[in-house]
Design a protein around this motif. Structure first.
Motif, PDB file in Angstrom:
ATOM      1  N   ALA A   1       3.554  -2.682   1.340  1.00 14.81           N
ATOM      2  CA  ALA A   1       4.020  -3.359   0.361  1.00 14.81           C
ATOM      3  C   ALA A   1       3.274  -4.391   0.138  1.00 14.81           C
ATOM      4  O   ALA A   1       3.062  -4.852  -1.539  1.00 14.81           O
TER       5      ALA A   1
ATOM      6  N   ALA B   1       0.914  -0.748  -2.873  1.00 10.34           N
ATOM      7  CA  ALA B   1       1.583  -1.450  -3.512  1.00 10.34           C
ATOM      8  C   ALA B   1       2.012  -1.244  -4.663  1.00 10.34           C
ATOM      9  O   ALA B   1       3.224  -1.399  -5.539  1.00 10.34           O
TER      10      ALA B   1
ATOM     11  N   LYS C   1       9.904  -0.628  -6.047  1.00  9.34           N
ATOM     12  CA  LYS C   1      10.379  -0.786  -4.653  1.00  9.34           C
ATOM     13  C   LYS C   1       9.952  -0.966  -3.348  1.00  9.34           C
ATOM     14  O   LYS C   1      10.048   0.422  -3.379  1.00  9.34           O
ATOM     15  N   PHE C   2      10.881  -1.165  -2.165  1.00  6.03           N
ATOM     16  CA  PHE C   2      10.304  -1.225  -0.980  1.00  6.03           C
ATOM     17  C   PHE C   2      11.533  -1.364  -0.173  1.00  6.03           C
ATOM     18  O   PHE C   2      12.271  -1.812  -0.325  1.00  6.03           O
TER      19      PHE C   2
ATOM     20  N   ALA D   1       6.820  -8.362  -4.279  1.00  2.00           N
ATOM     21  CA  ALA D   1       7.125  -7.093  -4.100  1.00  2.00           C
ATOM     22  C   ALA D   1       8.493  -7.234  -3.579  1.00  2.00           C
ATOM     23  O   ALA D   1       9.003  -7.940  -3.873  1.00  2.00           O
TER      24      ALA D   1
ATOM     25  N   LEU E   1      11.644  -5.647  -2.640  1.00  2.00           N
ATOM     26  CA  LEU E   1      11.820  -5.384  -0.767  1.00  2.00           C
ATOM     27  C   LEU E   1      13.433  -6.060  -0.952  1.00  2.00           C
ATOM     28  O   LEU E   1      13.628  -7.068  -1.296  1.00  2.00           O
TER      29      LEU E   1
END
Length: 266
Positions: free
Chosen positions: A131, A136, A141-142, A213, A215
Motif C-alpha cells: 500500500a 500501490a 483498495k487494501f 491509500a 485502507l
C-alpha cells in the motif's frame, strides 16, 4: 510451548477449497495459487500468513466469491505451496516482483477491471507494505486482516500465542506447529531475509498519510498473536472501516468470515 489457541477448532472446509494451480514467472520460478471464480470483473488478491499456505483462507475467499463481490485468488507466497522446498533467502523486493507476475498471469486469464489487495497476518503486513510502495496505484483498495507488524510497532503479544519463536541474533523465526497437526506441507522456519521482504517499512504511518491509500483493517479482540487495541491506536484515522471484531481470534477472523466479508463489498 503451549499454543494459546486450539487447532482442533480450526477446520478447512474442503468442499469449498479451490484446487491448487501453478504458473511460471518470467524469472522461470514456479508459484502456486487457488482461484475462486465469480461473475465480477473485480479481483481480490488475498495472501496467507506464517506457517500455512493458501488453503486456510478458503472460507473467506469462497464467501467473497459466492457473494459476487469479486473473483478471488489466494496466492502461495514463494517457498510455500508448490515451491515449499525452495530456499527462502530472497531479495528485499522479491515478493513484490512475484505479486506483479501474478497480476500479469491473472489478467491474461480472467477479466479484471479493478483489484483489491488483502492479506491475513504476515500477508496482512505484506498488503500494508504494498500500500505504500510504487505498485500501490494498481489497487483500488487494501484490506489488512490481523496484520503482522515489526516489533518496533509494539503490536505483538508477549509470546505470540506460542505460535512463533524468534531465533537468536535476528536470524529468522520458528513456527511452533503441534506435531499432531503436521502434514508435511507446513513451513516451519523462515529466514530473516524472507520476513524482511514481507514486513512493512518503519515509516509506514507517514507513508500511508502521504499516499492516501484506501485502507480497511480488521482484527479480532481475542487475537493471541497481535494486539487488537494497539492496532486501533496505530490505524485510527488511517483505516476506514477499522474493526475490532468481538469474539474472534487470530484464525477465526478468517475461518468465520461473516464480519470480514463486509470489507470486500464493492
Amino acid at each position: 510451548m503451549k499454543l494459546a489457541f486450539d487447532l482442533r477448532d480450526f477446520k478447512i472446509p474442503v468442499d469449498r477449497l479451490a484446487p491448487q494451480e501453478v504458473f511460471r514467472t518470467r524469472q522461470k520460478d514456479l508459484l502456486s495459487y487457488r482461484f475462486y471464480s465469480a461473475r465480477s470483473e473485480n479481483l481480490v488478491i488475498l495472501y496467507h500468513g506464517i506457517g500455512g499456505d493458501s488453503r486456510y483462507l478458503c472460507s473467506l475467499a469462497s464467501a467473497i466469491a459466492q457473494a459476487g463481490y469479486a473473483q478471488v485468488v489466494t496466492p502461495d507466497f514463494r517457498c510455500h505451496g508448490a515451491s515449499l522446498s525452495n530456499s527462502d533467502n530472497i531479495a528485499g523486493n522479491q515478493l513484490e516482483i512475484d505479486l506483479e507476475e501474478l497480476i500479469i498471469h491473472m489478467k491474461m486469464n480472467h477479466p479484471v477491471k479493478s483489484m483489491t489487495l488483502a492479506g491475513h497476518s504476515l500477508g496482512g503486513g505484506f498488503a500494508l507494505r504494498v500500500a505504500v510502495s510504487d505498485i500501490a496505484r494498481q489497487f483500488k483498495k487494501f484490506v489488512a486482516i490481523a496484520p503482522y507488524l515489526p516489533e518496533s510497532f509494539h503490536a505483538l503479544t508477549a509470546d505470540l500465542g506460542g505460535w512463533i519463536s524468534f531465533n537468536p541474533n535476528g536470524s529468522g523465526i520458528q513456527v511452533n506447529y503441534p506435531e499432531a497437526f503436521k502434514t508435511g506441507e507446513e513451513k516451519l522456519t523462515y529466514s530473516a531475509s524472507f520476513i524482511q521482504a514481507a514486513v512493512v517499512p518503519e515509516d509506514l504511518l507517514i507513508r500511508l498519510i502521504d499516499g492516501n491509500a484506501s485502507l480497511s483493517l480488521i482484527t479480532g479482540d481475542q487475537d493471541e498473536v497481535v494486539i487488537a487495541l494497539r492496532h486501533r491506536e496505530i490505524f485510527e484515522g488511517l483505516a476506514n472501516p477499522l474493526i475490532i471484531a468481538s469474539g474472534l481470534n487470530h484464525l477465526t477472523v478468517v475461518s468465520k468470515p461473516a464480519t470480514a466479508l463486509s470489507l470486500f463489498e464493492s
